[in-house]
Every structure is written in C-alpha cells, then in structure tokens.
Design an enzyme around this catalytic site. Structure first.
Site, PDB file in Angstrom:
ATOM      1  N   ASN A 112      45.905 -39.792  31.979  1.00 39.15           N
ATOM      2  CA  ASN A 112      45.886 -40.403  33.300  1.00 39.15           C
ATOM      3  C   ASN A 112      45.389 -41.858  33.326  1.00 39.15           C
ATOM      4  O   ASN A 112      46.096 -42.760  33.762  1.00 39.15           O
ATOM      5  CB  ASN A 112      45.030 -39.503  34.197  1.00 39.15           C
ATOM      6  CG  ASN A 112      44.977 -39.997  35.606  1.00 39.15           C
ATOM      7  OD1 ASN A 112      46.009 -40.236  36.214  1.00 39.15           O
ATOM      8  ND2 ASN A 112      43.786 -40.188  36.112  1.00 39.15           N
ATOM      9  N   ASP A 136      44.341 -31.594  28.895  1.00 41.81           N
ATOM     10  CA  ASP A 136      44.000 -31.124  30.245  1.00 41.81           C
ATOM     11  C   ASP A 136      45.219 -30.810  31.118  1.00 41.81           C
ATOM     12  O   ASP A 136      45.084 -30.154  32.147  1.00 41.81           O
ATOM     13  CB  ASP A 136      43.137 -32.167  30.970  1.00 41.81           C
ATOM     14  CG  ASP A 136      41.767 -32.306  30.337  1.00 41.81           C
ATOM     15  OD1 ASP A 136      41.276 -31.303  29.794  1.00 41.81           O
ATOM     16  OD2 ASP A 136      41.199 -33.406  30.382  1.00 41.81           O
TER      17      ASP A 136
HETATM   18  O1  F6P Z   1      40.641 -35.334  26.746  1.00 45.84           O
HETATM   19  C1  F6P Z   1      40.186 -34.696  27.886  1.00 45.84           C
HETATM   20  C2  F6P Z   1      38.908 -34.017  27.588  1.00 45.84           C
HETATM   21  O2  F6P Z   1      39.159 -33.198  26.513  1.00 45.84           O
HETATM   22  C3  F6P Z   1      38.267 -33.203  28.708  1.00 45.84           C
HETATM   23  O3  F6P Z   1      38.793 -31.951  28.937  1.00 45.84           O
HETATM   24  C4  F6P Z   1      36.843 -33.168  28.236  1.00 45.84           C
HETATM   25  O4  F6P Z   1      36.004 -32.912  29.288  1.00 45.84           O
HETATM   26  C5  F6P Z   1      36.679 -34.540  27.674  1.00 45.84           C
HETATM   27  O5  F6P Z   1      37.932 -34.928  27.213  1.00 45.84           O
HETATM   28  C6  F6P Z   1      35.668 -34.684  26.577  1.00 45.84           C
HETATM   29  O6  F6P Z   1      35.604 -36.031  26.235  1.00 45.84           O
HETATM   30  P1  F6P Z   1      34.861 -36.671  25.002  1.00 45.84           P
HETATM   31  O7  F6P Z   1      35.710 -36.481  23.805  1.00 45.84           O
HETATM   32  O8  F6P Z   1      34.729 -38.099  25.356  1.00 45.84           O
HETATM   33  O9  F6P Z   1      33.562 -35.953  24.857  1.00 45.84           O
END
Ligand code: F6P
Length: 357
Positions: A112, A136
């Site tokens: 997004n 997601d």
């Molecule tokens: O890419 C989306 C996502 O996987 C979400 O579902 C999750 O909350 C987030 O990224 C985690 O992000 P990071 O890798 O920055 O901890």
C-alpha cells in the site's frame, strides 16, 4: 535498448523474487535485449543511486527463493516529503537518478505505502508500473496480492502444530497472526487451521463472547480451544474510543501484544493454563507456495506487456481470476479491509466459529 529500473519496497514476502523473475523473463522475450537496473533496499537505492545492473543469470533459479535479491526497506509515504537524515530531498533525488540512468520505466514491487509513492512518482512524470506485494492482502484494487497465500500456509501450519499440543495438554492457545490493520491472513488461516475463535481488527471483540465460546466447547467435552487473533484486533471498548485515544491506550498496554492480553484475561477468568504462540516473521519467510509462484509469474508477464505497450502509471492486479491493470491513482491510499459481512465470515459462523462480536 530499453532500460528498466526495478525495486522491492516495504516488508518482504515470499514471492518477490518470483515476480522479478517474471518481469525479467517477460521483458527478455518481448524485447530481446533489455537492461535492468536493480535498486538496492527499496526506495533508498533510488534515492542514493545505489543499484546494480542485473544480468539474466541474476533472475535464474530464484522462482522458489524467498526474500528479495535486491533487499528492501520501509520508507513510509508520509516521510517522502521530508529529507533523509543526511539532508537529501527524497523525491527530487529519485527523479534525478531515474533520469541519470535514462530509464524507460521503473517497476515497483510493493504494498500500500510503496504504491502510494509509486503513484506520486508517476504524477511527477516518471513511467512507473506497480506490482501488488504484501502478505497482508490489503492492497486496494486487487483480489489477491503475491505473498498472501504463502503467509496463510505458514500461519496454518503453525495452527496445525499448536493444535496437537493444545489437545494433549487440554489448553487454550492464543495464536497471534500478522495483520495490524486487516485480518485477511487470520481469517484464512483461522478457517484453514480449524480455529474455534477468530478475532480480526475489522470486527471488534467482546471478551465475554470469547469466554462463551470456550464454555461451549468445554460443555461439549472438548478439552482445548484455539483462538486466532490478528495483531491489530481490538476490543469493542477500545474500538469506541476516538482514534488518538485508541492509539494511546494500545501503546500504553502492559502486554507485549494483543494475544498476551487476551491470554491474561482468560487465565484470570478460568485460572487455567493458557499459552500464546506468535509465528511472527516466519509468516513472511521461506519459499513461495505454488499459487504465489503462479500469480507472480503472471503478474510479471503483465508488467512486461504494459512496458511494451508503454501503458504506464498502472498497478498490475488480479480481478476475478484475470490479471489486468488499473491506474496507480485508483488504488493509492486505500486499504482493502475484510468486510464484516464477508461471505467467509458468514460461512465460518455457520461452522460455529466465534468472531467475538
Ligand atoms: O508486511 C506487512 C507486515 O508483515 C504486517 O503484517 C506486520 O504487522 C508487519 O509487516 C511487521 O513489520 P516489520 O517487519 O517491520 O516488523
């Protein structure tokens, strides 16, 4: 000869390499020869001019390889107008590097926020094609994003593993699935894994309804309960708060995450042995499943076709089983939420799954 830039942006997922391979193979077949410049670590690479000239061999043998051969990073859209820590104006720097390399098109694999930036670059006059990435599945305008099905598989395997130990020990388990704003992975994996309770960000829960579901199972002689909760699930009380207050309440919670909060409440109510399992980033890791490889290859081919047709400013999407493209501007800034009356929720309720509402 065509000169194409490519980058992967935001959280990684399982089919980024498969998609890049699809684009590269499509371009090679449509144009014969093409120069591909891979920007390293997402938009950062485009801002700082960090790239590598890709060879056809770079795209060989990566269909089943998770992660991204280009690296990725998060660079929120709202920060795009602000300079980097070392004072570089991001948008002008990206435009400059695009022009310096004399690119014919920039291909952005992202979710997004990344597609919002892609749209901005397109509005600034760059030729851009977006490809719909994210575990997601919340990118507006496409029925499915690549990475989603693989993440559902990992989450489902986690539920399967928990299931047997929960049964052996007669325990309630709270499994926390990724998804801060949307609950697609939790919904799919919860149903696929046979969860008894599914809690989504889109459907605020009443903890009493969760207790009721546990009680019902106990009465039925079932010795364990599996609760699947999305990272961003919120209670009805919290959902009622104005946005700012809601954020503060969540930030100040004494629990590491929602699963622990729910587990603590159940422990308090039943003085029982509740456990939490958080598969976390395993959901983004490992190889893409067959479906993701299938759609990624198709998405990649579509991107190559769009470049050939010089039909820029588009986001490749899946609609009713057909790969097509929509204007980047149509999707930018919108999230695809699970609707409260989604057919899958209705069917899950028919199966007796509790959504806490
Ligand atoms: O890419 C989306 C996502 O996987 C979400 O579902 C999750 O909350 C987030 O990224 C985690 O992000 P990071 O890798 O920055 O901890």
């Amino acid at each position: 000869m065509k000169r194409i830039g490519m980058l992967t942006s935001g959280g990684d997922c399982q089919a980024l390499n498969a998609t890049m391979r699809g684009v590269a193979k499509g371009l090679e077949n449509l144009f014969g020869e093409v120069e591909i410049y891979g920007f390293l670590d997402g938009y950062k690479g485009l801002i700082y001019g960090n790239y590598k000239k890709m060879k056809p061999m770079d795209f060989t043998g990566i269909l089943s390889k998770g992660g991204t051969i280009l690296g990725t990073s998060r660079m929120p859209f709202k920060m795009m107008e602000q300079p980097t820590d070392d004072g570089v104006e991001k948008i002008p720097a990206m435009i400059k590097n695009y022009k310096k390399l004399d690119l014919d098109c920039l291909v952005v694999l992202g979710g997004n926020g990344s597609q919002k930036t892609a749209n901005l670059l397109s509005e600034k006059g760059l030729n851009v094609i977006g490809l719909p990435k994210t575990i997601d599945n919340d990118l507006w305008g496409t029925d499915v994003t690549f990475g989603f099905h693989s993440a559902v598989d990992v989450a489902t395997q986690c539920i399967d593993c928990i299931y047997t130990t929960a049964e052996s020990h007669s325990r309630v388990f709270v499994i926390e699935i990724m998804g801060h704003k949307v609950g697609w992975i939790t919904l799919y994996a919860g149903i696929a894994g046979g969860a008894d309770v599914i809690l989504l960000p889109e459907v605020p829960y009443d903890i009493k309804k969760v207790y009721k579901a546990i009680d019902k199972r106990t009465k039925q002689g079932k010795r364990f309960t599996i609760i699947c909760v999305a990272e961003g699930a919120i209670s009805k009380e919290v959902a009622k708060l104005p946005k700012k207050e809601r954020k503060e309440v969540i930030a100040k919670s004494k629990y590491p995450s929602v699963a622990y909060e729910i587990a603590a409440k159940i422990t308090e109510k039943y003085s029982s042995d509740v456990r939490v399992a958080v598969p976390g980033h395993t959901q983004r890791g490992g190889s893409p499943d067959a479906y993701d490889r299938f759609i990624s290859s198709r998405f990649g081919a579509c991107a190559a076709e769009l470049i050939k047709a010089e039909d820029f400013g588009k986001l490749v999407v899946m609609r009713n089983g057909e790969v097509t493209a929509i204007p980047l501007s149509e999707s930018a800034g919108k999230l695809k939420y699970v609707e409260v009356d989604d057919q899958a929720i209705k069917e899950a309720k028919t199966l007796g799954i509790c959504f806490g509402d």
